[in-house]
Design a protein around this motif. Structure first.
Motif, PDB file in Angstrom:
ATOM      1  N   ASP A  36       0.833  -1.211   0.000  1.00 53.59           N
ATOM      2  CA  ASP A  36       0.000   0.000   0.000  1.00 53.59           C
ATOM      3  C   ASP A  36       0.864   1.257   0.000  1.00 53.59           C
ATOM      4  O   ASP A  36       0.562   2.239  -0.688  1.00 53.59           O
ATOM      5  N   THR A  37       1.938   1.242   0.774  1.00 50.58           N
ATOM      6  CA  THR A  37       2.809   2.411   0.860  1.00 50.58           C
ATOM      7  C   THR A  37       3.479   2.700  -0.477  1.00 50.58           C
ATOM      8  O   THR A  37       3.529   3.847  -0.941  1.00 50.58           O
ATOM      9  N   GLY A  40       0.371   3.063  -3.289  1.00 49.77           N
ATOM     10  CA  GLY A  40      -0.559   4.142  -3.026  1.00 49.77           C
ATOM     11  C   GLY A  40       0.090   5.485  -2.771  1.00 49.77           C
ATOM     12  O   GLY A  40      -0.584   6.506  -2.792  1.00 49.77           O
ATOM     13  N   ALA A  41       1.391   5.516  -2.517  1.00 52.77           N
ATOM     14  CA  ALA A  41       2.037   6.788  -2.191  1.00 52.77           C
ATOM     15  C   ALA A  41       3.244   7.042  -3.080  1.00 52.77           C
ATOM     16  O   ALA A  41       3.249   7.948  -3.922  1.00 52.77           O
ATOM     17  N   THR A  42       4.284   6.230  -2.945  1.00 48.04           N
ATOM     18  CA  THR A  42       5.538   6.485  -3.655  1.00 48.04           C
ATOM     19  C   THR A  42       5.367   6.416  -5.168  1.00 48.04           C
ATOM     20  O   THR A  42       5.771   7.327  -5.901  1.00 48.04           O
ATOM     21  N   THR A  44       2.594   6.467  -7.130  1.00 48.32           N
ATOM     22  CA  THR A  44       1.670   7.443  -7.713  1.00 48.32           C
ATOM     23  C   THR A  44       2.262   8.847  -7.693  1.00 48.32           C
ATOM     24  O   THR A  44       2.091   9.611  -8.645  1.00 48.32           O
ATOM     25  N   THR A  45       2.988   9.189  -6.625  1.00 48.98           N
ATOM     26  CA  THR A  45       3.597  10.518  -6.534  1.00 48.98           C
ATOM     27  C   THR A  45       4.667  10.694  -7.593  1.00 48.98           C
ATOM     28  O   THR A  45       4.698  11.714  -8.307  1.00 48.98           O
ATOM     29  N   CYS A 181      -9.718   9.396  -0.904  1.00 39.87           N
ATOM     30  CA  CYS A 181      -8.365   9.091  -0.440  1.00 39.87           C
ATOM     31  C   CYS A 181      -8.004   9.932   0.785  1.00 39.87           C
ATOM     32  O   CYS A 181      -8.096  11.166   0.761  1.00 39.87           O
ATOM     33  N   GLY A 183      -5.112  10.409   1.876  1.00 38.36           N
ATOM     34  CA  GLY A 183      -3.802  11.029   1.716  1.00 38.36           C
ATOM     35  C   GLY A 183      -3.794  12.264   0.835  1.00 38.36           C
ATOM     36  O   GLY A 183      -2.725  12.714   0.420  1.00 38.36           O
ATOM     37  N   LEU A 186      -1.463  15.251   1.939  1.00 38.10           N
ATOM     38  CA  LEU A 186      -0.052  14.918   1.789  1.00 38.10           C
ATOM     39  C   LEU A 186       0.341  14.835   0.318  1.00 38.10           C
ATOM     40  O   LEU A 186       1.369  15.382  -0.102  1.00 38.10           O
ATOM     41  N   ALA A 187      -0.490  14.149  -0.488  1.00 37.39           N
ATOM     42  CA  ALA A 187      -0.175  13.986  -1.903  1.00 37.39           C
ATOM     43  C   ALA A 187      -0.079  15.326  -2.622  1.00 37.39           C
ATOM     44  O   ALA A 187       0.853  15.568  -3.407  1.00 37.39           O
TER      45      ALA A 187
END
Length: 243
Positions: A36-37, A40-42, A44-45, A181, A183, A186-187
């Protein structure tokens, strides 16, 4: 020496105590959290920043306006800081419209049978929302496939982007309603901070001034078909800002 632990170290400690603590993590749970980390974060960013860099490099007028905004808001003798981000309105939204982090939002399952737009949706049906198509709908957006940051600016130059509107169903790159979402704050900050830092510190050129290919390849996260390659050149005159 007191060393601060990072997120992965905390997860591994919880996993090591798998059989002795109620707050422990099983191997499956550990893998799920790391996945997920990353996804869903690294991932996609990084993908969103690459798309935005490619779009700006493809549109010289947009790049000129971005540099003008950076000079005015940040200044040539300063580094980009978090308090600058709310004032960097020009590059804040169009990429999230053209290139949403996930083309299909996470699936929804209705708790009861219903009818939407004349279609019968049985209870428990897995529903995917194609936000990529929604945000390029020609019935809603003028020149939907064009990169036009001005469409999100008001007459006084402020941004009219609202990710958190629960009833905005034509622009929802992070979903909508109570289950959008978590996040988003943050995103939004991370993407704009990375992009602003890249562009504030460096002038960017494409190899042999070629135009970047904006073709994509389909996946859970829609990425550029070919990796963006750009050449940075220091832009600021104060060398201490690069330390």
């Amino acid at each position: 020496m007191n060393m601060r632990k990072d997120f992965l170290q905390f997860l591994l400690e919880l996993h090591e105590n798998e059989d002795s603590s109620e707050s422990s993590l099983s191997t499956a749970e550990l893998k799920a959290m790391i996945t997920d980390t990353v996804l869903g974060a690294t991932d996609t960013t990084a993908t969103t920043v690459e798309w935005l860099m490619a779009e700006i490099l493809s549109h010289p007028e947009a790049m000129r306006k971005v540099y003008e905004e950076l000079n005015e808001v940040v200044g040539p003798n300063n580094s980009v800081e978090e308090f600058h981000l709310s004032k960097l309105t020009y590059m804040n939204a169009e990429t999230f419209r053209l290139h949403p982090p996930l083309p299909f939002l996470l699936p929804r399952y209705p708790s009861k049978s219903t009818t939407i737009g004349g279609y019968s949706i049985p209870k428990g049906t897995k529903i995917f929302l194609n936000v990529w198509a929604i945000q390029r709908d020609p019935n809603v957006w003028e020149n939907p496939n064009e990169f036009i940051p001005e469409r999100f600016l008001t007459d006084d130059g402020t941004s009219q982007v609202h990710f958190n509107q629960g009833n905005n169903f034509v622009y929802m790159p992070f979903g909508s309603g109570r289950r959008m979402c978590a996040g988003v704050p943050l995103a939004e900050r991370i993407v704009i901070y990375l992009l602003a830092s890249f562009l504030h510190f460096y002038d960017w050129q494409l190899p042999q001034d070629e135009k970047p290919d904006l073709s994509d390849k389909f996946g859970i996260v829609v990425k550029k078909r070919d990796t963006l390659i750009a050449i940075p050149k220091p832009r600021l005159s104060n060398p201490e800002l690069y330390n």
